[in-house]
Design an enzyme around this catalytic site. Structure first.
Site, PDB file in Angstrom:
ATOM      1  N   CYS A 116       0.819  -1.221   0.000  1.00  0.00           N
ATOM      2  CA  CYS A 116       0.000   0.000   0.000  1.00  0.00           C
ATOM      3  C   CYS A 116       0.851   1.270   0.000  1.00  0.00           C
ATOM      4  CB  CYS A 116      -0.940  -0.001   1.193  1.00  0.00           C
ATOM      5  SG  CYS A 116      -1.954  -1.477   1.247  1.00  0.00           S
ATOM      6  N   HIS A 257      -3.281   6.896   2.145  1.00  0.00           N
ATOM      7  CA  HIS A 257      -3.734   5.584   1.689  1.00  0.00           C
ATOM      8  C   HIS A 257      -5.107   5.324   2.304  1.00  0.00           C
ATOM      9  CE1 HIS A 257      -4.229   1.420   1.036  1.00  0.00           C
ATOM     10  NE2 HIS A 257      -3.891   1.050   2.253  1.00  0.00           N
ATOM     11  N   ASN A 287     -10.321  -0.376   0.354  1.00  0.00           N
ATOM     12  CA  ASN A 287      -8.859  -0.273   0.321  1.00  0.00           C
ATOM     13  C   ASN A 287      -8.354  -0.928  -0.977  1.00  0.00           C
ATOM     14  OD1 ASN A 287      -6.117  -0.738   0.635  1.00  0.00           O
ATOM     15  ND2 ASN A 287      -6.276  -1.376   2.773  1.00  0.00           N
TER      16      ASN A 287
HETATM   17  O1  UT7 Z   1      -3.708  -1.476   3.554  1.00  0.00           O
HETATM   18  C1  UT7 Z   1      -3.333  -2.207   4.675  1.00  0.00           C
HETATM   19  C2  UT7 Z   1      -3.587  -1.468   5.876  1.00  0.00           C
HETATM   20  N1  UT7 Z   1      -4.572  -2.149   6.671  1.00  0.00           N
HETATM   21  C3  UT7 Z   1      -5.205  -1.434   7.576  1.00  0.00           C
HETATM   22  O2  UT7 Z   1      -4.993  -0.258   7.693  1.00  0.00           O
HETATM   23  C4  UT7 Z   1      -6.151  -2.126   8.511  1.00  0.00           C
HETATM   24  C5  UT7 Z   1      -6.030  -1.517   9.898  1.00  0.00           C
HETATM   25  N2  UT7 Z   1      -6.977  -2.081  10.827  1.00  0.00           N
HETATM   26  C6  UT7 Z   1      -8.280  -1.736  10.788  1.00  0.00           C
HETATM   27  O3  UT7 Z   1      -8.695  -0.946   9.965  1.00  0.00           O
HETATM   28  C7  UT7 Z   1      -9.189  -2.323  11.843  1.00  0.00           C
HETATM   29  O4  UT7 Z   1      -8.414  -2.985  12.802  1.00  0.00           O
HETATM   30  C8  UT7 Z   1     -10.252  -3.287  11.257  1.00  0.00           C
HETATM   31  C9  UT7 Z   1     -11.275  -2.528  10.460  1.00  0.00           C
HETATM   32  C10 UT7 Z   1      -9.576  -4.341  10.400  1.00  0.00           C
HETATM   33  C11 UT7 Z   1     -10.975  -4.019  12.395  1.00  0.00           C
HETATM   34  O5  UT7 Z   1     -11.608  -3.052  13.244  1.00  0.00           O
HETATM   35  P1  UT7 Z   1     -11.459  -3.155  14.812  1.00  0.00           P
HETATM   36  O6  UT7 Z   1     -12.237  -2.069  15.400  1.00  0.00           O
HETATM   37  O7  UT7 Z   1      -9.986  -3.214  15.134  1.00  0.00           O
HETATM   38  O8  UT7 Z   1     -12.183  -4.519  15.126  1.00  0.00           O
HETATM   39  P2  UT7 Z   1     -11.590  -5.815  15.871  1.00  0.00           P
HETATM   40  O9  UT7 Z   1     -10.641  -6.534  15.007  1.00  0.00           O
HETATM   41  O10 UT7 Z   1     -11.147  -5.394  17.242  1.00  0.00           O
HETATM   42  O11 UT7 Z   1     -12.894  -6.681  16.001  1.00  0.00           O
HETATM   43  C12 UT7 Z   1     -13.982  -6.269  16.863  1.00  0.00           C
HETATM   44  C13 UT7 Z   1     -15.079  -7.287  16.762  1.00  0.00           C
HETATM   45  C14 UT7 Z   1     -14.619  -8.717  16.949  1.00  0.00           C
HETATM   46  O12 UT7 Z   1     -15.603  -9.400  17.669  1.00  0.00           O
HETATM   47  P3  UT7 Z   1     -15.418  -9.712  19.226  1.00  0.00           P
HETATM   48  O13 UT7 Z   1     -14.161 -10.493  19.330  1.00  0.00           O
HETATM   49  O14 UT7 Z   1     -15.317  -8.363  19.883  1.00  0.00           O
HETATM   50  O15 UT7 Z   1     -16.665 -10.463  19.566  1.00  0.00           O
HETATM   51  C15 UT7 Z   1     -14.578  -9.261  15.551  1.00  0.00           C
HETATM   52  O16 UT7 Z   1     -14.765 -10.646  15.500  1.00  0.00           O
HETATM   53  O17 UT7 Z   1     -15.696  -7.233  15.462  1.00  0.00           O
HETATM   54  C16 UT7 Z   1     -15.722  -8.551  14.912  1.00  0.00           C
HETATM   55  N3  UT7 Z   1     -15.581  -8.414  13.470  1.00  0.00           N
HETATM   56  C17 UT7 Z   1     -16.623  -8.242  12.647  1.00  0.00           C
HETATM   57  N4  UT7 Z   1     -17.946  -8.169  12.865  1.00  0.00           N
HETATM   58  C18 UT7 Z   1     -18.753  -7.993  11.805  1.00  0.00           C
HETATM   59  C19 UT7 Z   1     -14.435  -8.398  12.749  1.00  0.00           C
HETATM   60  N5  UT7 Z   1     -14.725  -8.218  11.448  1.00  0.00           N
HETATM   61  C20 UT7 Z   1     -16.065  -8.121  11.355  1.00  0.00           C
HETATM   62  C21 UT7 Z   1     -16.967  -7.923  10.296  1.00  0.00           C
HETATM   63  N6  UT7 Z   1     -18.276  -7.862  10.558  1.00  0.00           N
HETATM   64  N7  UT7 Z   1     -16.529  -7.789   9.016  1.00  0.00           N
END
Ligand code: UT7
Length: 332
Positions: A116, A257, A287
């Site tokens: 990226c 990005h 993305n």
């Molecule tokens: O170009 C490469 C660069 N990549 C990035 O910049 C990605 C950077 N990271 C992020 O943008 C965020 O970390 C994400 C959007 C990927 C995830 O968001 P988050 O607020 O960090 O969520 P999390 O991983 O802490 O997950 C929170 C909850 C979890 O459930 P529990 O364990 O709290 O019950 C996940 O299982 O959300 C759940 N979850 C979802 N729920 C519905 C994870 N993905 C999904 C989904 N739909 N798609």
């Protein structure tokens, strides 16, 4: 070294994306997710996805043609084509096929891989060739078809990515419009985000074994990448501004990005840049990896937001890990 000591200007841009779009609601038929979760956590509403006949080369060539047209040059005036991509149609590189597709008969072409960060790394690479007087007209393309490599059963990653391409023409110019940059890498954190090759041992001869395998779908530790981005991106922009001898006030547009709206907002907050100056189109595209910065730039230029002379702070970040920033003025 006929043109030694020249500066660079970004004189054209273009973009393209596959026709087919998939909304968050549609994605909730594929994995357990919802429009509410995706939109509130990422800002993404839909993404463009390539079908099985779509090629990276087609997307890249279309974006490059528009950029060349805007710059007002002919394809045979292009000296160098840099294709920033992690998803080539051919592991040997796809830049030469782009060269053929756009008829840039005089250009040397090669791929550049920095995930990226590919567009920002490519911009700086292009500038070195121009500043040293080697080339005058460079086409830099950021293009990715990550849908090929996403695990469509993994809701933590599959909702984030989309396909697309963006391109710019970078030309030798009396005034140097690349005002400052800073590029960084940290391979010790490589495991945070991977599209890794997995090898299986295959005996070739009695005492000789080789490894053969396949690339595996994308894996990501979202929270770690998030923390990395919100810490490192403001730092690297400040470093690039320092090299440009400019303060944050000089920035007309923050062009990050397009990974997550929360990252865009947090970086802008940390740098005290008002939200009106933040370019964002990830609601429509998700993305798109190396494509995201030039794709967003192209829309902002064509919609009349970014004007000649505007100062842009662009920053890419992602797998590697890699990150970097470039401060440049749009146009000649
Ligand atoms: O170009 C490469 C660069 N990549 C990035 O910049 C990605 C950077 N990271 C992020 O943008 C965020 O970390 C994400 C959007 C990927 C995830 O968001 P988050 O607020 O960090 O969520 P999390 O991983 O802490 O997950 C929170 C909850 C979890 O459930 P529990 O364990 O709290 O019950 C996940 O299982 O959300 C759940 N979850 C979802 N729920 C519905 C994870 N993905 C999904 C989904 N739909 N798609």
């Amino acid at each position: 070294m006929e043109y030694s000591g020249v500066g660079i200007a970004i004189t054209g841009c273009g973009s393209s994306a596959p026709n087919s779009t998939v909304t968050n609601d549609q994605l909730s038929q594929v994995v357990e997710t919802s429009d509410e979760w995706i939109a509130s956590r990422t800002g993404i509403r839909q993404r463009h996805l390539s079908d099985s006949s779509g090629t990276l080369v087609d997307l890249a060539a279309k974006a490059a043609k528009s950029a060349i047209e805007m710059a007002g040059i002919e394809p045979d005036q292009v000296d160098l084509i840099l294709l920033a991509t992690s998803t080539p149609d051919d592991l040997f590189g796809s830049a030469c096929q782009v060269q053929a597709a756009i008829g840039a008969s005089q250009a040397v072409a090669f791929d550049l891989t920095a995930a990226c960060s590919g567009f920002v790394f490519g911009l700086v690479t292009a500038a070195q060739y121009i500043r040293t007087g080697v080339y005058r007209n460079v086409v830099l393309i950021g293009a990715d078809v990550l849908s090929r490599w996403v695990d469509w059963n993994d809701r933590r990653t599959c909702v984030l990515f989309g396909d697309g391409a963006g391109a710019v023409v970078i030309q030798a110019n009396e005034r140097d419009r690349l005002l400052g940059f800073e590029l960084r890498s940290d391979g010790t954190q490589n495991r945070c985000l991977n599209l890794a090759y997995a090898s299986t041992a295959k005996p070739l001869l009695e005492d000789c074994e080789i490894g053969q395998g396949n690339f595996q779908p994308i894996t990501m530790n979202g929270q770690e990448v998030y923390r990395f981005a919100v810490k490192r991106v403001p730092e690297v922009i400040e470093k690039a501004l320092f090299r440009a001898n400019l303060g944050v006030d000089a920035i007309d547009w923050l062009l990050l990005h397009q990974a997550n709206q929360r990252i865009l907002d947090s970086v802008a907050d940390r740098l005290k840049i008002p939200s009106e100056k933040v370019i964002s189109n990830l609601a429509k595209y998700g993305n798109t990896s190396a494509a995201s910065i030039p794709l967003a730039l192209d829309e902002a230029v064509r919609e009349g937001f970014v004007k000649t002379g505007d100062t842009i702070a662009a920053s890419g970040f992602g797998a590697g890990l890699t990150w970097g920033a470039a401060i440049f003025q749009w146009g000649r």
